[in-house]
Enzyme design. Structure first.
Site, PDB file in Angstrom:
ATOM      1  N   GLY A 195       0.815  -1.215   0.000  1.00 34.14           N
ATOM      2  CA  GLY A 195       0.000   0.000   0.000  1.00 34.14           C
ATOM      3  C   GLY A 195       0.845   1.260   0.000  1.00 34.14           C
ATOM      4  O   GLY A 195       0.561   2.221  -0.727  1.00 34.14           O
ATOM      5  N   ASP A 196       1.899   1.254   0.796  1.00 30.71           N
ATOM      6  CA  ASP A 196       2.793   2.415   0.833  1.00 30.71           C
ATOM      7  C   ASP A 196       3.499   2.595  -0.508  1.00 30.71           C
ATOM      8  O   ASP A 196       3.684   3.729  -0.974  1.00 30.71           O
ATOM      9  CB  ASP A 196       3.821   2.262   1.947  1.00 30.71           C
ATOM     10  CG  ASP A 196       3.175   2.315   3.328  1.00 30.71           C
ATOM     11  OD1 ASP A 196       2.167   3.019   3.491  1.00 30.71           O
ATOM     12  OD2 ASP A 196       3.693   1.650   4.242  1.00 30.71           O
ATOM     13  N   ALA A 197       3.892   1.476  -1.126  1.00 33.17           N
ATOM     14  CA  ALA A 197       4.528   1.562  -2.444  1.00 33.17           C
ATOM     15  C   ALA A 197       3.549   2.134  -3.468  1.00 33.17           C
ATOM     16  O   ALA A 197       3.920   2.965  -4.303  1.00 33.17           O
ATOM     17  CB  ALA A 197       5.033   0.189  -2.886  1.00 33.17           C
ATOM     18  N   GLY A 205       3.346   5.806  -2.966  1.00 31.88           N
ATOM     19  CA  GLY A 205       4.575   6.433  -3.466  1.00 31.88           C
ATOM     20  C   GLY A 205       4.584   6.552  -4.978  1.00 31.88           C
ATOM     21  O   GLY A 205       4.937   7.602  -5.525  1.00 31.88           O
TER      22      GLY A 205
END
Length: 154
Positions: A107-109, A112
């Site tokens: 999710g963070d990727a 980003g």
């Protein structure tokens, strides 16, 4: 920009209060389907329909003139983007199960990759493609690592 981050944050009243107070200032809201459903549950919206939840989140009054963009990822299912009550679904990169190694950081990727596209002035569709690429790359490795030279070009 704000990320719903984890379901428990919406279930603990002092943390939820911070989200509620901050929401009018948020231009881009990110989350996954579990986080979106938890938000709906804590708001007593009586629905688990992620597209409907994204729509409602996009329509929470804003303190700004810019309309809020809500981006909800759903693992291998299409990403839902709601802007001012209008929902569009964007495909993700489907990987064979044998290529999935570690979903931590996916999710963070995605966020980003999406934001990288956004700062380069790309369309929402292109931002979603960049996010999907970043997430697909990260789940193929143990830990939050990328290949030395990504194939994706913005």
């Amino acid at each position: 920009c704000m990320n719903l981050s984890a379901p428990f944050l919406m279930q603990v009243p002092p943390f939820k209060a911070v989200f509620t107070e901050t929401m009018p200032l948020v231009d881009f809201l990110f989350g996954n389907e579990t986080e979106a459903r938890t938000w709906a549950e804590t708001e007593s919206w009586d629905t688990t329909d992620v597209a409907f939840i994204a729509t409602r989140l996009s329509l929470i009054p804003s303190a700004k003139s810019r309309k809020r963009t809500v981006v909800i990822t759903q693992g291998c299912d299409p990403t839902i983007v709601a802007i001012n009550g209008h929902v569009t679904e964007y495909p993700v990169l489907t990987l064979p199960k044998e290529k999935l190694v570690d979903t931590n950081g996916a999710g963070d990727a995605y966020v980003g990759g999406f934001l990288a596209g956004l700062v380069k002035g790309k369309s929402i569709e292109e931002c979603c493609k960049a996010g999907a690429y970043a997430a697909a790359e990260i789940v193929q490795r143990s830990g939050c690592t990328f290949p030395p030279r990504p194939d994706f070009k913005l």
